[in-house]
Design a protein around this motif. Structure first.
Motif, short mmCIF file in Angstrom:
data_model
loop_
_atom_site.label_atom_id
_atom_site.label_comp_id
_atom_site.label_asym_id
_atom_site.label_seq_id
_atom_site.Cartn_x
_atom_site.Cartn_y
_atom_site.Cartn_z
N LEU A 1 0.83 -1.20 0.00
CA LEU A 1 0.00 0.00 0.00
C LEU A 1 0.86 1.26 0.00
CD1 LEU A 1 -2.81 -1.02 2.52
CD2 LEU A 1 -3.03 -0.74 0.05
N VAL A 2 1.96 1.21 0.74
CA VAL A 2 2.87 2.37 0.79
C VAL A 2 3.59 2.55 -0.54
CG1 VAL A 2 4.94 3.29 1.89
CG2 VAL A 2 3.17 2.23 3.29
N ALA A 3 4.07 1.44 -1.12
CA ALA A 3 4.92 1.51 -2.30
C ALA A 3 4.15 1.66 -3.61
CB ALA A 3 5.81 0.27 -2.37
N ALA A 4 2.87 1.33 -3.62
CA ALA A 4 2.11 1.35 -4.87
C ALA A 4 2.09 2.73 -5.51
CB ALA A 4 0.68 0.86 -4.63
N GLY A 5 1.82 3.75 -4.71
CA GLY A 5 1.79 5.11 -5.25
C GLY A 5 3.13 5.55 -5.77
N LEU A 6 4.19 5.16 -5.07
CA LEU A 6 5.55 5.52 -5.49
C LEU A 6 5.88 4.91 -6.84
CD1 LEU A 6 8.21 6.93 -4.58
CD2 LEU A 6 8.90 4.73 -3.61
N THR A 7 5.53 3.65 -7.04
CA THR A 7 5.87 2.98 -8.29
C THR A 7 4.99 3.44 -9.44
OG1 THR A 7 6.53 0.81 -9.15
CG2 THR A 7 4.37 0.94 -8.12
N VAL A 8 3.74 3.83 -9.17
CA VAL A 8 2.87 4.36 -10.22
C VAL A 8 3.42 5.68 -10.74
CG1 VAL A 8 0.62 5.46 -10.63
CG2 VAL A 8 0.73 3.22 -9.53
N ILE A 9 3.82 6.56 -9.85
CA ILE A 9 4.37 7.85 -10.26
C ILE A 9 5.66 7.68 -11.05
CG2 ILE A 9 5.41 9.99 -9.39
CD1 ILE A 9 3.37 9.93 -7.14
N TYR A 10 6.52 6.80 -10.59
CA TYR A 10 7.77 6.60 -11.32
C TYR A 10 7.52 5.94 -12.68
CZ TYR A 10 12.47 5.33 -12.64
OH TYR A 10 13.65 5.21 -13.33
N GLY A 11 6.61 4.98 -12.72
CA GLY A 11 6.36 4.27 -13.96
C GLY A 11 5.92 5.17 -15.09
N VAL A 12 5.09 6.16 -14.80
CA VAL A 12 4.58 7.05 -15.84
C VAL A 12 5.44 8.30 -15.99
CG1 VAL A 12 2.61 8.46 -16.57
CG2 VAL A 12 2.22 6.24 -15.48
N MET A 13 5.80 8.92 -14.87
CA MET A 13 6.44 10.24 -14.91
C MET A 13 7.96 10.20 -14.80
SD MET A 13 3.67 12.00 -12.32
CE MET A 13 4.24 13.68 -12.53
N ARG A 14 8.51 9.02 -14.48
CA ARG A 14 9.95 8.87 -14.26
C ARG A 14 10.45 9.83 -13.18
NH1 ARG A 14 9.08 4.76 -16.11
NH2 ARG A 14 10.11 3.65 -17.78
N ILE A 15 9.64 9.98 -12.13
CA ILE A 15 10.02 10.80 -10.98
C ILE A 15 10.06 9.89 -9.76
CG2 ILE A 15 9.34 12.68 -9.44
CD1 ILE A 15 7.98 14.02 -11.77
N LEU A 16 11.23 9.74 -9.16
CA LEU A 16 11.35 8.98 -7.91
C LEU A 16 10.98 9.94 -6.78
CD1 LEU A 16 12.02 6.29 -6.67
CD2 LEU A 16 14.41 6.98 -6.55
N ASN A 17 9.71 9.93 -6.42
CA ASN A 17 9.14 10.94 -5.54
C ASN A 17 9.50 10.69 -4.07
OD1 ASN A 17 7.57 13.02 -4.49
ND2 ASN A 17 5.70 11.78 -4.53
N MET A 18 10.55 11.35 -3.60
CA MET A 18 10.96 11.20 -2.20
C MET A 18 9.93 11.80 -1.24
SD MET A 18 13.75 9.56 -2.53
CE MET A 18 14.42 9.64 -0.86
N ALA A 19 9.08 12.70 -1.73
CA ALA A 19 8.05 13.29 -0.88
C ALA A 19 6.87 12.35 -0.64
CB ALA A 19 7.55 14.60 -1.50
N HIS A 20 6.93 11.16 -1.23
CA HIS A 20 5.83 10.20 -1.04
C HIS A 20 5.64 9.84 0.43
CE1 HIS A 20 2.94 7.33 -2.63
NE2 HIS A 20 3.44 6.41 -1.82
N GLY A 21 6.74 9.82 1.18
CA GLY A 21 6.62 9.55 2.61
C GLY A 21 5.82 10.62 3.32
N SER A 22 5.89 11.85 2.85
CA SER A 22 5.10 12.93 3.45
C SER A 22 3.62 12.75 3.15
CB SER A 22 5.58 14.29 2.94
OG SER A 22 6.89 14.56 3.39
N PHE A 23 3.30 12.23 1.95
CA PHE A 23 1.89 11.94 1.64
C PHE A 23 1.34 10.92 2.63
CE2 PHE A 23 2.91 12.84 -3.10
CZ PHE A 23 2.96 14.20 -2.82
N TYR A 24 2.14 9.90 2.89
CA TYR A 24 1.76 8.88 3.88
C TYR A 24 1.50 9.51 5.24
CZ TYR A 24 2.54 5.03 7.22
OH TYR A 24 2.44 4.15 8.27
N ALA A 25 2.42 10.37 5.68
CA ALA A 25 2.28 11.01 7.00
C ALA A 25 1.07 11.94 7.04
CB ALA A 25 3.56 11.78 7.33
N ILE A 26 0.84 12.69 5.96
CA ILE A 26 -0.32 13.59 5.92
C ILE A 26 -1.61 12.79 5.99
CG2 ILE A 26 -1.61 15.15 4.40
CD1 ILE A 26 1.12 16.24 3.46
#
Length: 299
Positions: free
Chosen positions: A20-45
Motif C-alpha cells: 500500500l505504501v509503495a504502490a503510489g511511489l511505483t505508479v508515479i515513477y512508472g509514468v512520470m519517471r520521478i522517484l518521488n521522495m516526498a511520497h513519505g510525506s503523503f503517507y504522513a499527511i
C-alpha cells in the motif's frame, strides 16, 4: 507448523502494508519517471488527517466505530487530492523533462519542507486513532490470536493491486498511460495530452500514499518522522520489485515481508538488516529488479 503459519501471516500483513505504501511511489515513477521522495510525506499527511478526524469524531465518546472506517477513506481521498493538486500544479509541472537526479533532489527538499509544515499544523505530540482498530476485535486461527483489522489490510492490498492492474491494462485511460510510459514523445505526437496524464498519475499516486497512511493510523502512534521512515522502506520494495512495475511492487513487498517475519521469529537480531539484505541480493542478480525491464538508452 504453528510457527511457520505465524511467519506466513505476519509476513503477509507486513507485505500488504508495504505494498500500500509503495504502490503510489511505483505508479508515479512508472509514468512520470520521478522517484518521488516526498511520497513519505503523503503517507504522513494521510495518517495525521485520519487521526485528527477520528479524534474529533470520538471526542464526545458517542461515535460509531464502523462509521470511522468511512472517515478513514474520506480523509485519505481528500488529503491526497488536495496535497497532490497543490504540489503537481504548483511545483512539479514546471520541472517536467528535467534530469531524474534533479527531480530526486527537488522531491527530497519537498519532503523536508512538508515534515516541518506538519509539525506546524499538528505539533509534535503523538496522535492516536485506535477506535477503528479495536472495533473489529480479534480472531483465532491455528491457535494464534490476530487482529482482524490487520488481516483486513491484506484484503485491501489485494483490492488496490487488482484495481491498479485493471486500470492500467483494461481501460482506455490505462492504455494511454502505458503509451506514455513506453514513449512520451511519440504519445504526444499522436495527440495525447501528456501533461494531463501526468496530473492524473500524480493524483492517483498521492492518494495511494495518503490512503496507506490513513489505514495505518489506527494501528500506530502518529508522530513526526513517520514519513521519513516509510520512504526508505518503500524505496527498498520498489527497487527489489523493479521501478515502475505494479506486479514488481507486489512481489517485492511479499518477499521483503516474509523475510522480515522470518527474521523476527527466528533471528530477531537481524530484523533491522534483512530488508536491505534482500535488496542487495536481488540487485546483485538482477540490477533492474525482479520485474524491471532493461530500457534502451536514447541518444
Amino acid at each position: 507448523m504453528q510457527s511457520l503459519f505465524a511467519v506466513f501471516i505476519d509476513g503477509a500483513i507486513y507485505a500488504s502494508w508495504l505494498f500500500l505504501v509503495a504502490a503510489g511511489l511505483t505508479v508515479i515513477y512508472g509514468v512520470m519517471r520521478i522517484l518521488n521522495m516526498a511520497h513519505g510525506s503523503f503517507y504522513a499527511i494521510g495518517a495525521y488527517s485520519a487521526a485528527s478526524m477520528i479524534g474529533w469524531y470520538f471526542a464526545d465518546g458517542s461515535g460509531n466505530a464502523w462509521v470511522s472506517f468511512l472517515l478513514l477513506i474520506v480523509c485519505a481521498l481528500a488529503a491526497g487530492l488536495v496535497v497532490g493538486t497543490i504540489i503537481e500544479r504548483g511545483l512539479l509541472r514546471y520541472m517536467y523533462g528535467r534530469d531524474e537526479i534533479l527531480m530526486v533532489i527537488i522531491t527530497y527538499a519537498l519532503l523536508l519542507i512538508l515534515e516541518d509544515v506538519m509539525k506546524i499544523v499538528w505539533g509534535v505530540s503523538p496522535y492516536f486513532a485506535y477506535q477503528p482498530y479495536t472495533a473489529l476485535g480479534r480472531v483465532s486461527m491455528m491457535g494464534l490470536k490476530m487482529s482482524t483489522y490487520d488481516l483486513m489490510l491484506i484484503g485491501v492490498a489485494i483490492v488496490v493491486g487488482g484495481a491498479l492492474y485493471a486500470w492500467l491494462e483494461r481501460t482506455t485511460l490505462g492504455k494511454i498511460l502505458r503509451a506514455v510510459i513506453h514513449d512520451r514523445e511519440v504519445a504526444s505526437a499522436m495527440g495525447v495530452n501528456v501533461a494531463k496524464m501526468f496530473t492524473i498519475t500524480f493524483l492517483v499516486g498521492a492518494t495511494l500514499g495518503t490512503l496507506a497512511g490513513a489505514l495505518t493510523a489506527p494501528a500506530i502512534s502518529v508522530v513526526p518522522g513517520i514519513g521519513v521512515e516509510v520512504i526508505v522502506l518503500a524505496f527498498a520494495v520498489v527497487v527489489v520489485g523493479g521501478l515502475g512495475s505494479i506486479e514488481g511492487a507486489a512481489a517485492g513487498a511479499l518477499l521483503v515481508g516474509l523475510c522480515r517475519a522470518a527474521a523476527v521469529h527466528y533471528a530477531p537480531e537481524f530484523e533491522l538488516f534483512v530488508i536491505y539484505g534482500v535488496m542487495s541480493l536481488v540487485l546483485a542478480v538482477r540490477p533492474q529488479g525482479l520485474f524491471g525491464r532493461t530500457l534502451a538508452r536514447k541518444i
